[in-house]
Write an enzyme that holds these catalytic residues in place. Structure first.
Site: not given
Length: 276
Positions: A150, A130
């Site tokens: 994730e 990110e």
């Protein structure tokens, strides 16, 4: 900060400041996440320190480019520190407490008008990926690996990963990564359009410097205006965006830089940017 070791002697305990460093030299800021014991994963203290750094750089008109990287050779950043107390939160608790600036204080930040280069030296996973998505230019070692992993630990890339990836690369490529949590090599990410350049690890610094030099060759006011125009008008059509009187745009149009650029061109010399 110090603490007593098991032997009773005083031992140094790294603070968030020690673990995220900022250096500024020749108009270039370098931000290094140095938590190598957890592959440069970010805990609460490091997150707060990163936000402090970005806030400081936003307020510094002398900084013309930023390079962010991870210490060592194994990892850029592997996201949130899964050994930290934050993992005791439920998914809803984590979601409710999300940082408005995103992971590392950068992935969703829209107020930084300085170009950011991600120097990806190893694993860029989860929140680390990110951070990459929050950068403007991505230079990667051929040993780097990228992924929003994730789902493999029952979590979600909530700091912009899901929404930004489908905007930055083709839909099916993005979904192929998001729905599997798989890792991709640097060359594959380059073919998707996310990475600007892939080089052997021992050439990474030279490649980053080459891009920095090209940024510094441009008028600082123009560069700031370009970034502000892009970040602040993504929701508009091109025609609507053109008519927006943004502060950095107006400053660039009436700057000493703009006069110097024309003068240098006419005099057939390299410009000397005042930066204002």
């Amino acid at each position: 900060m110090t603490a007593l070791s098991e032997a009773g002697t005083t031992a140094s305990v790294p603070t968030a400041v020690d673990q995220v460093t900022l250096t500024i030299e020749n108009h270039v800021a370098t931000v290094v996440i140095d938590r190598q014991h957890v592959l440069n994963a970010v805990d609460g203290g490091a997150q707060a320190r990163l936000n402090e750094i970005w806030d400081q750089l936003e307020a510094d008109p002398d900084v013309r480019a930023v390079v962010i990287t991870g210490a060592g050779t194994r990892a850029f950043c592997v996201g949130a520190d899964m050994s930290a107390s934050a993992v005791d939160k439920t998914g809803l608790e984590y979601w409710a407490g999300l940082d408005t600036n995103g992971f590392g204080g950068l992935s969703l930040r829209t107020t930084l008008d300085i170009p950011v280069i991600a120097r990806v030296n190893g694993y860029a996973l989860g929140g680390g990926m990110e951070i990459v998505l929050g950068a403007d230019i991505v230079i990667a070692a051929d040993t780097a690996r990228f992924g929003l992993t994730e789902p493999r630990v029952g979590r979600l890339a909530l700091d912009g990963g899901i929404h930004q990836l489908v905007r930055r690369i083709p839909y099916t490529q993005a979904m192929g990564m998001l729905l599997t949590g798989r890792k991709a090599e640097a060359t594959e990410m380059q073919s998707m359009g996310l990475v600007n350049e892939v080089v052997p690890a021992d050439q990474l610094d030279a490649a980053v410097q080459r891009w920095v030099d090209q940024i510094l060759a441009c008028a600082p006011t123009s560069v700031r205006a370009v970034k502000q125009m892009v970040t602040q008008t993504a929701h508009l059509t091109a025609t609507e965006a053109r008519g927006l009187r943004l502060p950095a745009l107006m400053a660039a149009l009436d700057s000493e830089d703009s006069a110097e650029g024309v003068r240098a061109f006419q005099e057939k010399r390299a410009p000397h940017w005042p930066g204002r």
